[in-house]
Design a protein around this motif. Structure first.
Motif, PDB file in Angstrom:
ATOM      1  N   ALA A  92       1.954   3.049  -2.679  1.00 54.46           N
ATOM      2  CA  ALA A  92       2.906   3.209  -3.788  1.00 54.46           C
ATOM      3  C   ALA A  92       2.124   3.315  -5.100  1.00 54.46           C
ATOM      4  O   ALA A  92       0.932   2.992  -5.169  1.00 54.46           O
ATOM      5  CB  ALA A  92       3.868   2.025  -3.835  1.00 54.46           C
ATOM      6  N   GLN A  93       2.800   3.749  -6.130  1.00 54.64           N
ATOM      7  CA  GLN A  93       2.205   3.829  -7.455  1.00 54.64           C
ATOM      8  C   GLN A  93       1.908   2.405  -7.948  1.00 54.64           C
ATOM      9  O   GLN A  93       2.593   1.454  -7.546  1.00 54.64           O
ATOM     10  CB  GLN A  93       3.177   4.516  -8.429  1.00 54.64           C
ATOM     11  CG  GLN A  93       3.513   5.937  -8.050  1.00 54.64           C
ATOM     12  CD  GLN A  93       2.287   6.855  -8.151  1.00 54.64           C
ATOM     13  OE1 GLN A  93       1.396   6.632  -8.968  1.00 54.64           O
ATOM     14  NE2 GLN A  93       2.252   7.881  -7.304  1.00 54.64           N
ATOM     15  N   PRO A  94       0.908   2.209  -8.788  1.00 51.99           N
ATOM     16  CA  PRO A  94       0.558   0.866  -9.264  1.00 51.99           C
ATOM     17  C   PRO A  94       1.710   0.144  -9.947  1.00 51.99           C
ATOM     18  O   PRO A  94       1.893  -1.063  -9.740  1.00 51.99           O
ATOM     19  CB  PRO A  94      -0.593   1.110 -10.231  1.00 51.99           C
ATOM     20  CG  PRO A  94      -1.204   2.389  -9.791  1.00 51.99           C
ATOM     21  CD  PRO A  94      -0.082   3.209  -9.240  1.00 51.99           C
ATOM     22  N   ASP A  95       2.522   0.848 -10.756  1.00 55.02           N
ATOM     23  CA  ASP A  95       3.638   0.165 -11.409  1.00 55.02           C
ATOM     24  C   ASP A  95       4.716  -0.225 -10.394  1.00 55.02           C
ATOM     25  O   ASP A  95       5.357  -1.270 -10.524  1.00 55.02           O
ATOM     26  CB  ASP A  95       4.213   1.029 -12.535  1.00 55.02           C
ATOM     27  CG  ASP A  95       4.713   2.385 -12.031  1.00 55.02           C
ATOM     28  OD1 ASP A  95       4.151   2.888 -11.040  1.00 55.02           O
ATOM     29  OD2 ASP A  95       5.667   2.919 -12.635  1.00 55.02           O
ATOM     30  N   THR A  96       4.910   0.583  -9.362  1.00 52.70           N
ATOM     31  CA  THR A  96       5.888   0.244  -8.305  1.00 52.70           C
ATOM     32  C   THR A  96       5.374  -0.927  -7.476  1.00 52.70           C
ATOM     33  O   THR A  96       6.142  -1.817  -7.103  1.00 52.70           O
ATOM     34  CB  THR A  96       6.146   1.467  -7.402  1.00 52.70           C
ATOM     35  OG1 THR A  96       6.453   2.600  -8.210  1.00 52.70           O
ATOM     36  CG2 THR A  96       7.284   1.198  -6.458  1.00 52.70           C
ATOM     37  N   GLU A  97       4.068  -0.935  -7.201  1.00 56.14           N
ATOM     38  CA  GLU A  97       3.486  -2.067  -6.471  1.00 56.14           C
ATOM     39  C   GLU A  97       3.688  -3.354  -7.250  1.00 56.14           C
ATOM     40  O   GLU A  97       4.017  -4.399  -6.673  1.00 56.14           O
ATOM     41  CB  GLU A  97       1.983  -1.837  -6.241  1.00 56.14           C
ATOM     42  CG  GLU A  97       1.660  -0.872  -5.140  1.00 56.14           C
ATOM     43  CD  GLU A  97       0.160  -0.771  -4.896  1.00 56.14           C
ATOM     44  OE1 GLU A  97      -0.601  -1.667  -5.350  1.00 56.14           O
ATOM     45  OE2 GLU A  97      -0.253   0.208  -4.258  1.00 56.14           O
ATOM     46  N   TYR A  98       3.500  -3.296  -8.561  1.00 57.95           N
ATOM     47  CA  TYR A  98       3.690  -4.471  -9.407  1.00 57.95           C
ATOM     48  C   TYR A  98       5.142  -4.961  -9.318  1.00 57.95           C
ATOM     49  O   TYR A  98       5.404  -6.156  -9.211  1.00 57.95           O
ATOM     50  CB  TYR A  98       3.312  -4.139 -10.854  1.00 57.95           C
ATOM     51  CG  TYR A  98       3.498  -5.283 -11.806  1.00 57.95           C
ATOM     52  CD1 TYR A  98       2.600  -6.335 -11.831  1.00 57.95           C
ATOM     53  CD2 TYR A  98       4.600  -5.319 -12.679  1.00 57.95           C
ATOM     54  CE1 TYR A  98       2.783  -7.398 -12.695  1.00 57.95           C
ATOM     55  CE2 TYR A  98       4.777  -6.379 -13.541  1.00 57.95           C
ATOM     56  CZ  TYR A  98       3.872  -7.414 -13.551  1.00 57.95           C
ATOM     57  OH  TYR A  98       4.053  -8.466 -14.405  1.00 57.95           O
ATOM     58  N   SER A 107       0.839  -1.198   0.000  1.00 59.60           N
ATOM     59  CA  SER A 107       0.000   0.000   0.000  1.00 59.60           C
ATOM     60  C   SER A 107       0.877   1.253   0.000  1.00 59.60           C
ATOM     61  O   SER A 107       2.006   1.232   0.482  1.00 59.60           O
ATOM     62  CB  SER A 107      -0.930   0.007   1.217  1.00 59.60           C
ATOM     63  OG  SER A 107      -0.171   0.005   2.403  1.00 59.60           O
ATOM     64  N   GLU A 161      12.842   3.081  -7.723  1.00 62.00           N
ATOM     65  CA  GLU A 161      11.811   4.045  -7.344  1.00 62.00           C
ATOM     66  C   GLU A 161      11.612   4.127  -5.837  1.00 62.00           C
ATOM     67  O   GLU A 161      10.989   5.049  -5.328  1.00 62.00           O
ATOM     68  CB  GLU A 161      10.469   3.682  -8.009  1.00 62.00           C
ATOM     69  CG  GLU A 161      10.448   3.856  -9.509  1.00 62.00           C
ATOM     70  CD  GLU A 161      10.902   2.588 -10.231  1.00 62.00           C
ATOM     71  OE1 GLU A 161      10.955   1.508  -9.601  1.00 62.00           O
ATOM     72  OE2 GLU A 161      11.218   2.673 -11.420  1.00 62.00           O
TER      73      GLU A 161
END
Length: 170
Positions: free
Chosen positions: A117-123, A115, A159
């Motif tokens: 973080a940006q969606p691409d960083t979470e991925y 939780s 990131e």
């Protein structure tokens, strides 16, 4: 008997002797250096004492010279307890399996939550965790500690400047 733990470990039997010549029989056992304890007289021509399992064969040899009857009243100790437990081997296996299952289930990763973080960083974080073997259903025993995961993730994902990893539960 001074050391009851050793007697329990090796096992002992409570013997009941009935008939004539009980005193002579008990005196012969004591003279033969057999260890007897808790000697007590019963009603009439009856006598009780405890003897270790190792001395029973010698007692039987000496008993042949006397007209009294020897009965084994109670059996106590680890050998008899072990024999009784082996009869209930299904219960022992079930209890062992219960503890193994509880241990395994309490050391499983049940949920991974990323939780803030940006969606691409979470991925990227989820993919790196999968590379490290930290997935839902995996065992915590074989994974990294939270500090190791924090260090690896911050080193490998550019990131990230800071990440908090926390284990909840047992």
């Amino acid at each position: 008997m001074k050391n009851k733990w050793l007697q329990f470990l090796f096992g002992y039997v409570t013997v009941r002797v009935v008939g004539e010549g009980i005193e002579n029989f008990v005196n012969t056992l004591i003279k033969s250096r057999l260890v007897l304890w808790d000697l007590r007289r019963g009603k009439g021509e009856m006598f009780f004492f405890k003897i270790s399992i190792a001395d029973i064969s010698e007692m039987r040899k000496l008993k042949r010279r006397f007209p009294c009857k020897v009965y084994f009243h109670t059996r106590s100790g680890l050998p008899f307890l072990w024999k009784r437990l082996l009869k209930n081997i299904g219960f022992l296996i079930g209890a062992a399996l219960f503890f193994v299952v509880i241990f395994l289930l309490s050391n499983m990763v049940w949920k991974i939550e990323v939780s803030g973080a940006q969606p691409d960083t979470e991925y990227k974080i989820v993919k790196k965790l999968e590379e490290y073997g930290v997935t839902e259903g995996s065992l915590q025993l074989f994974s990294y500690t939270p500090e190791q995961l924090q260090q690896k993730l911050t080193d490998e994902i550019e990131e990230l400047t800071w990440i908090g990893v926390e284990f909840k539960g047992t």
